[in-house]
Design an enzyme around this catalytic site. Sequence first.
Site, PDB file in Angstrom:
ATOM      1  N   HIS A 152       0.574  -1.099  -0.024  1.00 59.53           N
ATOM      2  CA  HIS A 152      -0.071  -0.088   0.112  1.00 59.53           C
ATOM      3  C   HIS A 152       0.694   1.305  -0.090  1.00 59.53           C
ATOM      4  O   HIS A 152       0.707   2.153  -0.943  1.00 59.53           O
ATOM      5  CB  HIS A 152      -0.895  -0.045   1.151  1.00 59.53           C
ATOM      6  N   GLU A 153       1.736   1.256   0.954  1.00 60.41           N
ATOM      7  CA  GLU A 153       2.835   2.470   0.915  1.00 60.41           C
ATOM      8  C   GLU A 153       3.554   2.643  -0.190  1.00 60.41           C
ATOM      9  O   GLU A 153       3.793   3.701  -0.878  1.00 60.41           O
ATOM     10  CB  GLU A 153       3.610   2.373   2.393  1.00 60.41           C
ATOM     11  N   HIS A 210       1.946   4.342  -3.116  1.00 56.40           N
ATOM     12  CA  HIS A 210       2.014   5.639  -3.065  1.00 56.40           C
ATOM     13  C   HIS A 210       3.197   6.472  -3.645  1.00 56.40           C
ATOM     14  O   HIS A 210       3.043   7.455  -4.522  1.00 56.40           O
ATOM     15  CB  HIS A 210       1.672   6.173  -1.603  1.00 56.40           C
TER      16      HIS A 210
END
Length: 221
Positions: free
Chosen positions: A22-23, A26
């Site tokens: 998820h990170e 980004h």
Amino acid sequence: MDEIIQGIAIYALPVIFAITMHEAAHGYVAKKFGDLTAYDAGRISLNPARHIDPVGTIVVPLSLFVLSKLTVGAGFLFGWAKPVPVNFANLRHPKRDMLWVAAAGPGANLLMAFFWALMIKLALAMPESSFAKPLALMGIAGIEINVVLMVLNLLPLPPLDGGRMTMSLLPHRWAYQFSRIEPYGFMILLVLLFSGILSTVIGPVILWAKIIIVSIFGLYI
């Protein structure tokens, strides 16, 4: 106790990779739109060690998992990684591009939910293998945690991804007023979580998202 240990073994990889992917997503999308902050910090990486937050990635999910096994009606797994640094001012079109940078995290969780659904299909295709049952259980856990993180992060509450997406879509004046919630966003989220309101609100969405995913892959789990 054996059930708890087995559950931790099954959930460990899905939880760690769901949060870290998820990170990383980004940072990757921010780089594509002109911000090299995460890239320069070495955070566009699939190495979980670069993203793990001892409390958010390990202690909190582990505690909630154990609580769910010991307490009837306990809530869902919840956690976070070290936030990837993004300087929105470096984006080529900061307000517009913020939408895609924010959406990348939930998007990565959706793709990972699909991946774990495929792992379940693989496990079902080799029922005689000793790896089939652990892989299927890990796949179920992977769908669960990724759907939870996807739906949770789409809540329109800064600093969650849904909050940043909302700011991107609102007119400038409204977006500024909305952004003033951010310093209190995490506190609001914790209150909603531990009061049970959060699970009541997003629980049905999580359930339907899981039903849709398993239906797409023809799974009955």
